[in-house]
Scaffold this motif. Structure first.
Motif, PDB file in Angstrom:
ATOM      1  N   MET A   9       0.802  -1.216   0.000  1.00 56.62           N
ATOM      2  CA  MET A   9       0.000   0.000   0.000  1.00 56.62           C
ATOM      3  C   MET A   9       0.840   1.273   0.000  1.00 56.62           C
ATOM      4  O   MET A   9       0.301   2.366   0.020  1.00 56.62           O
ATOM      5  CB  MET A   9      -0.903   0.036   1.232  1.00 56.62           C
ATOM      6  CG  MET A   9      -2.102  -0.869   1.147  1.00 56.62           C
ATOM      7  SD  MET A   9      -2.991  -0.883   2.684  1.00 56.62           S
ATOM      8  CE  MET A   9      -4.168   0.412   2.411  1.00 56.62           C
ATOM      9  N   HIS A  10       2.191   1.133   0.062  1.00 55.85           N
ATOM     10  CA  HIS A  10       3.018   2.333   0.154  1.00 55.85           C
ATOM     11  C   HIS A  10       3.911   2.483  -1.071  1.00 55.85           C
ATOM     12  O   HIS A  10       4.383   1.508  -1.619  1.00 55.85           O
ATOM     13  CB  HIS A  10       3.923   2.265   1.378  1.00 55.85           C
ATOM     14  CG  HIS A  10       3.174   2.029   2.647  1.00 55.85           C
ATOM     15  ND1 HIS A  10       3.062   0.788   3.222  1.00 55.85           N
ATOM     16  CD2 HIS A  10       2.474   2.870   3.418  1.00 55.85           C
ATOM     17  CE1 HIS A  10       2.327   0.878   4.307  1.00 55.85           C
ATOM     18  NE2 HIS A  10       1.966   2.129   4.452  1.00 55.85           N
ATOM     19  N   ASP A  11       4.173   3.738  -1.443  1.00 53.16           N
ATOM     20  CA  ASP A  11       5.186   3.952  -2.463  1.00 53.16           C
ATOM     21  C   ASP A  11       6.542   4.095  -1.776  1.00 53.16           C
ATOM     22  O   ASP A  11       6.655   3.956  -0.559  1.00 53.16           O
ATOM     23  CB  ASP A  11       4.840   5.175  -3.321  1.00 53.16           C
ATOM     24  CG  ASP A  11       4.826   6.464  -2.505  1.00 53.16           C
ATOM     25  OD1 ASP A  11       5.383   6.473  -1.395  1.00 53.16           O
ATOM     26  OD2 ASP A  11       4.248   7.452  -2.985  1.00 53.16           O
ATOM     27  N   GLU A  12       7.571   4.406  -2.562  1.00 57.80           N
ATOM     28  CA  GLU A  12       8.907   4.447  -1.969  1.00 57.80           C
ATOM     29  C   GLU A  12       9.065   5.540  -0.921  1.00 57.80           C
ATOM     30  O   GLU A  12       9.911   5.456  -0.043  1.00 57.80           O
ATOM     31  CB  GLU A  12       9.952   4.607  -3.077  1.00 57.80           C
ATOM     32  CG  GLU A  12      10.110   3.322  -3.875  1.00 57.80           C
ATOM     33  CD  GLU A  12      11.142   3.453  -4.965  1.00 57.80           C
ATOM     34  OE1 GLU A  12      11.729   4.532  -5.109  1.00 57.80           O
ATOM     35  OE2 GLU A  12      11.359   2.454  -5.665  1.00 57.80           O
ATOM     36  N   ALA A  13       8.245   6.570  -1.027  1.00 59.27           N
ATOM     37  CA  ALA A  13       8.323   7.663  -0.050  1.00 59.27           C
ATOM     38  C   ALA A  13       7.522   7.341   1.218  1.00 59.27           C
ATOM     39  O   ALA A  13       7.475   8.134   2.141  1.00 59.27           O
ATOM     40  CB  ALA A  13       7.799   8.945  -0.672  1.00 59.27           C
ATOM     41  N   GLY A  14       6.907   6.158   1.218  1.00 63.26           N
ATOM     42  CA  GLY A  14       6.134   5.784   2.398  1.00 63.26           C
ATOM     43  C   GLY A  14       4.713   6.320   2.372  1.00 63.26           C
ATOM     44  O   GLY A  14       4.012   6.267   3.365  1.00 63.26           O
ATOM     45  N   ASN A  15       4.295   6.862   1.250  1.00 62.63           N
ATOM     46  CA  ASN A  15       2.926   7.388   1.177  1.00 62.63           C
ATOM     47  C   ASN A  15       1.940   6.270   0.852  1.00 62.63           C
ATOM     48  O   ASN A  15       2.246   5.367   0.079  1.00 62.63           O
ATOM     49  CB  ASN A  15       2.822   8.473   0.102  1.00 62.63           C
ATOM     50  CG  ASN A  15       3.677   9.672   0.454  1.00 62.63           C
ATOM     51  OD1 ASN A  15       3.624  10.155   1.573  1.00 62.63           O
ATOM     52  ND2 ASN A  15       4.489  10.104  -0.491  1.00 62.63           N
ATOM     53  N   LEU A  16       0.789   6.371   1.449  1.00 60.33           N
ATOM     54  CA  LEU A  16      -0.221   5.343   1.273  1.00 60.33           C
ATOM     55  C   LEU A  16      -0.980   5.562  -0.035  1.00 60.33           C
ATOM     56  O   LEU A  16      -1.401   6.662  -0.342  1.00 60.33           O
ATOM     57  CB  LEU A  16      -1.192   5.411   2.454  1.00 60.33           C
ATOM     58  CG  LEU A  16      -2.107   4.231   2.645  1.00 60.33           C
ATOM     59  CD1 LEU A  16      -1.301   3.015   3.080  1.00 60.33           C
ATOM     60  CD2 LEU A  16      -3.137   4.564   3.707  1.00 60.33           C
ATOM     61  N   LYS A  75      -9.249   2.585  -2.753  1.00 59.57           N
ATOM     62  CA  LYS A  75     -10.413   2.546  -1.861  1.00 59.57           C
ATOM     63  C   LYS A  75     -10.380   3.676  -0.828  1.00 59.57           C
ATOM     64  O   LYS A  75     -11.299   3.839  -0.061  1.00 59.57           O
ATOM     65  CB  LYS A  75     -10.459   1.209  -1.116  1.00 59.57           C
ATOM     66  CG  LYS A  75     -10.767   0.026  -2.005  1.00 59.57           C
ATOM     67  CD  LYS A  75     -10.933  -1.238  -1.195  1.00 59.57           C
ATOM     68  CE  LYS A  75      -9.670  -1.600  -0.462  1.00 59.57           C
ATOM     69  NZ  LYS A  75      -9.756  -2.816   0.322  1.00 59.57           N
ATOM     70  N   LEU A  76      -9.244   4.411  -0.802  1.00 57.15           N
ATOM     71  CA  LEU A  76      -9.107   5.444   0.224  1.00 57.15           C
ATOM     72  C   LEU A  76      -9.959   6.671  -0.093  1.00 57.15           C
ATOM     73  O   LEU A  76      -9.466   7.724  -0.408  1.00 57.15           O
ATOM     74  CB  LEU A  76      -7.646   5.853   0.388  1.00 57.15           C
ATOM     75  CG  LEU A  76      -6.808   4.915   1.226  1.00 57.15           C
ATOM     76  CD1 LEU A  76      -5.409   5.488   1.392  1.00 57.15           C
ATOM     77  CD2 LEU A  76      -7.427   4.684   2.574  1.00 57.15           C
ATOM     78  N   GLU A  77     -11.230   6.497  -0.003  1.00 63.64           N
ATOM     79  CA  GLU A  77     -12.129   7.620  -0.172  1.00 63.64           C
ATOM     80  C   GLU A  77     -12.750   7.887   1.188  1.00 63.64           C
ATOM     81  O   GLU A  77     -12.591   7.102   2.105  1.00 63.64           O
ATOM     82  CB  GLU A  77     -13.221   7.277  -1.185  1.00 63.64           C
ATOM     83  CG  GLU A  77     -14.001   6.067  -0.738  1.00 63.64           C
ATOM     84  CD  GLU A  77     -14.535   5.268  -1.907  1.00 63.64           C
ATOM     85  OE1 GLU A  77     -15.713   4.976  -1.890  1.00 63.64           O
ATOM     86  OE2 GLU A  77     -13.750   4.968  -2.812  1.00 63.64           O
ATOM     87  N   ASN A  78     -13.407   8.975   1.293  1.00 61.43           N
ATOM     88  CA  ASN A  78     -13.949   9.343   2.598  1.00 61.43           C
ATOM     89  C   ASN A  78     -15.204   8.530   2.914  1.00 61.43           C
ATOM     90  O   ASN A  78     -16.299   8.874   2.552  1.00 61.43           O
ATOM     91  CB  ASN A  78     -14.276  10.845   2.597  1.00 61.43           C
ATOM     92  CG  ASN A  78     -14.632  11.318   3.983  1.00 61.43           C
ATOM     93  OD1 ASN A  78     -14.850  10.504   4.883  1.00 61.43           O
ATOM     94  ND2 ASN A  78     -14.680  12.608   4.149  1.00 61.43           N
ATOM     95  N   PRO A 100       9.675   9.625  19.009  1.00 60.67           N
ATOM     96  CA  PRO A 100      10.049   9.204  17.654  1.00 60.67           C
ATOM     97  C   PRO A 100      11.176   8.179  17.670  1.00 60.67           C
ATOM     98  O   PRO A 100      12.042   8.218  18.541  1.00 60.67           O
ATOM     99  CB  PRO A 100      10.482  10.517  16.992  1.00 60.67           C
ATOM    100  CG  PRO A 100       9.732  11.559  17.734  1.00 60.67           C
ATOM    101  CD  PRO A 100       9.660  11.073  19.141  1.00 60.67           C
ATOM    102  N   ASN A 101      11.144   7.305  16.700  1.00 63.08           N
ATOM    103  CA  ASN A 101      12.129   6.234  16.567  1.00 63.08           C
ATOM    104  C   ASN A 101      13.527   6.828  16.486  1.00 63.08           C
ATOM    105  O   ASN A 101      13.779   7.738  15.729  1.00 63.08           O
ATOM    106  CB  ASN A 101      11.799   5.480  15.274  1.00 63.08           C
ATOM    107  CG  ASN A 101      12.691   4.306  15.059  1.00 63.08           C
ATOM    108  OD1 ASN A 101      13.134   3.680  16.015  1.00 63.08           O
ATOM    109  ND2 ASN A 101      12.957   4.004  13.813  1.00 63.08           N
TER     110      ASN A 101
END
Lengths: 288, 68
Positions: free
Chosen positions: B1-8, B12-15, B66-67
């Motif tokens: 579910m993520h791209d290389e930048a970590g974005n989802l 289906k991600l609709e409100n 934070p990690n």
């Protein structure tokens, strides 16, 4: 807890916690359970920790956020959060930054409700208020003094998956507070305070009181399971390490608990059963 | 579910309306509630009363850093 023990075990805990306020005919809906849950919460902690809404409420009102923040005051050596520190943090209140934090968490809840609808619904049931406060020492947190409340302090480096992991992390703490109420884990809380009974936290990777370490272990497992089942593995993560590192840290935590002299005597049967389940999960395929 | 930048990324991600979510667990809640027997409920009530009396639950602050 949602991933580790399943939705029904999570609901069972909330139902048992709230049973005093069940309708006479029993509980048959989210609305009835949320009502009973909040009635009971309001008898053991301040009423302003709950909400009239059927879902989590974002608190951006400064005065209410400050009241909620004061519930987090704690003189614990590891988690020093004093009135003075809160006062200084309040002076840093930054409207645009709070607006950014609120938007990020709103988007996160939409993503949770969509990506894993049952988890989203459980979050809306168990969590009443999410508030923002610019206390710099942490990214947010939960306190057993205000179950159902989450303090969030994300910064601009967080991605949406980071914020989703944050929500899963804090939901786990809150569900675990409830579990500890209805089905305790420890024989003697005072014994946990003895430094010789400390173990290594799976999240902070430093020695901490055993009950906090057990929280960290189950938070770590929840993050691992969420990633492997539906959330996906992050390319980078602000809040938690990679899954391979997190799994290693969880195993190290289990070993450190088992290294405490006569460690079994500190736990009640529920605590021992949970640790056994944790061991099995961490030994299972996909957790290496 | 993520791209290389970590974005989802998920179509289906609709409100999803919150009201949908609020009814989602009704059947599960009814099933679980109906399955709780009296000894289980009595034990939980007794445990909870003990926890509240002892104050052991009053001191758990869990902050997320934070990690590092």
């Amino acid at each position: 807890v949602f991933h580790f023990r399943g939705l029904h075990r999570s609901l069972e805990t909330i139902l048992l916690f709230s049973q005093q306020y069940w309708p006479a005919a029993g509980v048959r809906s989210h609305h009835e359970l949320k009502t009973a849950y909040n009635k009971h919460l309001a008898t053991i902690q301040p009423g302003f920790t709950t909400t009239q809404l059927p879902r989590v409420e974002m608190v951006t009102d400064e005065d209410l956020a400050e009241k909620l923040a004061h519930l987090y005051e704690d003189e614990d050596d590891e988690n020093l959060l004093t009135e003075e520190m809160l006062r200084k943090a309040k002076e840093k209140h930054d409207g645009p930054e709070i607006a950014f934090q609120r938007k990020l968490l709103e988007d996160t809840l939409i993503a949770l409700r969509t990506g894993n609808p049952r988890l989203g619904a459980l979050f809306d049931l168990a969590i009443n208020r999410l508030f923002f406060f610019p206390f710099e020492a942490a990214a947010g947190g939960s306190h057993s003094r205000c179950i159902g409340v989450i303090w969030a302090n994300p910064d601009r480096s967080w991605t949406l998956p980071d914020a989703m992991e944050f929500c899963i992390h804090e939901l786990t703490h809150n569900l675990f507070f409830l579990e500890e109420m209805v089905n305790p884990l420890y024989r003697d809380f005072l014994a946990l305070q003895a430094p010789e009974n400390f173990a290594i936290s799976a999240i902070r990777r430093s020695p901490r009181r055993l009950d906090l370490v057990v929280h960290s272990l189950f938070v770590g497992i929840e993050i691992l399971l969420a990633r492997s089942r539906w959330l996906g593995q992050p390319a980078t993560s602000v809040l938690h390490p990679s899954s391979s590192k997190l799994a290693q840290d969880c195993r190290a935590t289990l070993r450190s608990i088992q290294a405490i002299p006569d460690w079994q005597s500190l736990f009640l049967p529920n605590g021992l059963a949970l640790l056994e389940e944790a061991t099995q999960v961490l030994e299972s395929a996909g957790m290496s | 579910m993520h791209d290389e930048a970590g974005n989802l990324h998920d179509e289906k991600l609709e409100n999803r309306p919150a009201a949908d979510v609020e009814n989602l667990l009704d059947a599960d809640i009814e099933t679980v509630a109906a399955g709780l027997n009296k000894p289980q409920r009595d034990q939980a009530a007794q445990n909870q009363a003990g926890q509240l009396r002892s104050g052991g639950m009053q001191s758990r602050l869990v902050l997320l850093r934070p990690n590092s």
